[in-house]
Design a protein around this motif. Structure first.
Motif, PDB file in Angstrom:
ATOM      1  N   GLU A   1       1.108   4.107  -2.976  1.00 49.58           N
ATOM      2  CA  GLU A   1       0.979   5.549  -2.740  1.00 49.58           C
ATOM      3  C   GLU A   1       2.156   6.306  -3.350  1.00 49.58           C
ATOM      4  O   GLU A   1       1.982   7.388  -3.927  1.00 49.58           O
ATOM      5  CB  GLU A   1       0.890   5.819  -1.231  1.00 49.58           C
TER       6      GLU A   1
ATOM      7  N   ASP B   1       1.632   6.239  -7.146  1.00 47.88           N
ATOM      8  CA  ASP B   1       0.562   7.163  -7.547  1.00 47.88           C
ATOM      9  C   ASP B   1       1.029   8.615  -7.476  1.00 47.88           C
ATOM     10  O   ASP B   1       0.667   9.441  -8.327  1.00 47.88           O
ATOM     11  CB  ASP B   1      -0.666   6.956  -6.671  1.00 47.88           C
ATOM     12  N   HIS B   2       1.833   8.934  -6.471  1.00 45.47           N
ATOM     13  CA  HIS B   2       2.375  10.295  -6.362  1.00 45.47           C
ATOM     14  C   HIS B   2       3.274  10.594  -7.558  1.00 45.47           C
ATOM     15  O   HIS B   2       3.225  11.700  -8.123  1.00 45.47           O
ATOM     16  CB  HIS B   2       3.154  10.433  -5.060  1.00 45.47           C
TER      17      HIS B   2
ATOM     18  N   THR C   1       0.838  -1.202   0.000  1.00 44.30           N
ATOM     19  CA  THR C   1       0.000   0.000   0.000  1.00 44.30           C
ATOM     20  C   THR C   1       0.873   1.252   0.000  1.00 44.30           C
ATOM     21  O   THR C   1       0.619   2.214  -0.738  1.00 44.30           O
ATOM     22  CB  THR C   1      -0.939   0.008   1.212  1.00 44.30           C
ATOM     23  N   ARG C   2       1.919   1.261   0.813  1.00 45.52           N
ATOM     24  CA  ARG C   2       2.856   2.398   0.816  1.00 45.52           C
ATOM     25  C   ARG C   2       3.522   2.540  -0.542  1.00 45.52           C
ATOM     26  O   ARG C   2       3.695   3.655  -1.063  1.00 45.52           O
ATOM     27  CB  ARG C   2       3.926   2.203   1.892  1.00 45.52           C
TER      28      ARG C   2
END
Length: 387
Positions: free
Chosen positions: A267, A270-271, A263-264
């Motif tokens: 993220e 996605d950033h 999940t990290r």
């Protein structure tokens, strides 16, 4: 900042804990695991402990794992085992976006009349046509060979649904899970796959070692004949240090998944994507509307020849690739993106960015700072003005 590495789908950096685990088996514990004396038996114990660690990552019985030299060997072994099992069944169902070790092996068998190869198409996002798959698996199908996660786009396929369909038709299923393992939780106790391949160097382990999971009752023909290693399934002296490193890498990957580490990573990915899309025009992300690995971006940049853009970024100390590492020196466009019907202006300007748990937000921000300048220069050198 030192050089930034965004090519983890090609290979990952060796985790420090993996190197530490391997070192004793390169220095003092150098016995042959097939030898009966204490040196050999200590090495044998290490091999079996590593087998249990890899099995825990895949959630399968340890005795089903055959250690190999990597994904290509595992894929070739699985395909040959299935095709040779029943002369009455020659049909092999696959997709046009598989790794080249699968496609070339099937091409070899087809050209010699040993297999009929049927390709199931993908859509513009790289998703497999499941209705076409259902039609393709006929009673004379020996094997369905489909990857779990694409090495170029990161697009994920519904492995459990595919496995249930194939099993209901009485065919064998081979899954190339080289890019999936260690990035997405996987349980072979829940997903009925007959053959599944993984490779250590894709999850912060050493190169030159992998594993093939062989399901109960699945036919098996060794690719390498010789001694009785791996219960007679793969001859050759064990690569003890490599296998130990693989086991440690699998244990680290399992721990990473247990704390929802992907999940990290998603993220962070996605950033990076949002920053790229916000700063430039005429750019696309291949497969963005499909489920994808949390670490992978296949980026199409119109007007920027990929070899020029890659060199521009390399000059700025950012390591990326264009397609699969085994095809990076080829001038031919990506067979994966071609099968997806990607427009030519993006097909010739594609980069693959693949992160790992070792990448940081600082590295992503540094990339976002230099990327627009690199694209503008690549577009000028490529003869296309920036949009």
């Amino acid at each position: 900042m030192a050089g930034v590495y965004f090519d983890n789908n090609a290979t990952t950096p060796l985790a420090p804990q993996v190197l530490t685990a391997m070192e004793p088996y390169l220095r003092e514990c150098w016995g042959n695991p097939s030898s009966p004396h204490q040196y050999g038996q200590r090495a044998r114990q290490a091999v079996e402990e590593a087998r249990s660690q890899v099995a825990a990552l895949l959630d399968c019985p340890a005795e089903r794992l055959v250690f190999t030299s990597g994904g290509s060997e595992g894929n070739n072994t699985a395909i040959l085992s299935a095709v040779l099992a029943d002369p009455a069944k020659k049909r092999v169902v696959t997709s046009p976006v598989e790794h080249h070790c699968v496609l070339r092996r099937l091409e070899y068998l087809r050209d010699r009349g040993l297999a009929e190869v049927v390709f199931v198409p993908v859509d513009g996002q790289g998703r497999l046509d499941l209705e076409a798959l259902a039609r393709a698996v006929t009673p004379d199908t020996a094997l369905v060979s489909l990857m779990a996660a694409n090495n170029e786009t990161g697009v994920l396929w519904p492995l459990a649904e595919i496995a249930a369909l194939v099993r209901s038709r009485g065919a064998l299923l081979h899954c190339d899970a080289v890019q999936l393992a260690g990035k997405v939780p996987l349980s072979l106790r829940e997903v009925p796959v007959d053959y599944l391949t993984v490779s250590a160097h894709k999850l912060h382990g050493p190169k030159g070692v992998g594993a093939l999971s062989v399901g109960r009752g699945a036919p098996f023909t060794p690719l390498v004949f010789g001694g009785g290693q791996e219960s007679g399934r793969r001859a050759g002296t064990h690569n003890v240090a490599g296998i130990v490193g693989f086991g440690q890498a699998a244990a680290l990957a399992r721990a990473f998944l247990s704390v929802d580490g992907h999940t990290r990573l998603r993220e962070l990915r996605d950033h990076l994507e949002d920053g790229i899309l916000a700063g430039l025009a005429d750019i696309t992300i291949h497969g963005r509307q499909a489920p994808r690995l949390a670490n992978t971006i296949s980026l199409g940049v119109a007007g920027a020849p990929q070899e020029v853009l890659l060199a521009e970024l390399d000059d700025r100390d950012f390591a990326l690739s264009t397609t699969s590492a085994c095809r990076s020196g080829s001038a031919a466009p990506s067979h994966v993106l071609a099968a997806m019907g990607v427009a030519g202006r993006y097909l010739r300007g594609t980069l693959r960015l693949s992160l790992s748990r070792m990448n940081t937000l600082e590295e992503v921000e540094a990339f976002l700072t230099v990327f627009p300048e690199a694209v503008a220069r690549a577009r000028r050198l490529g003869g296309t003005a920036a949009p």
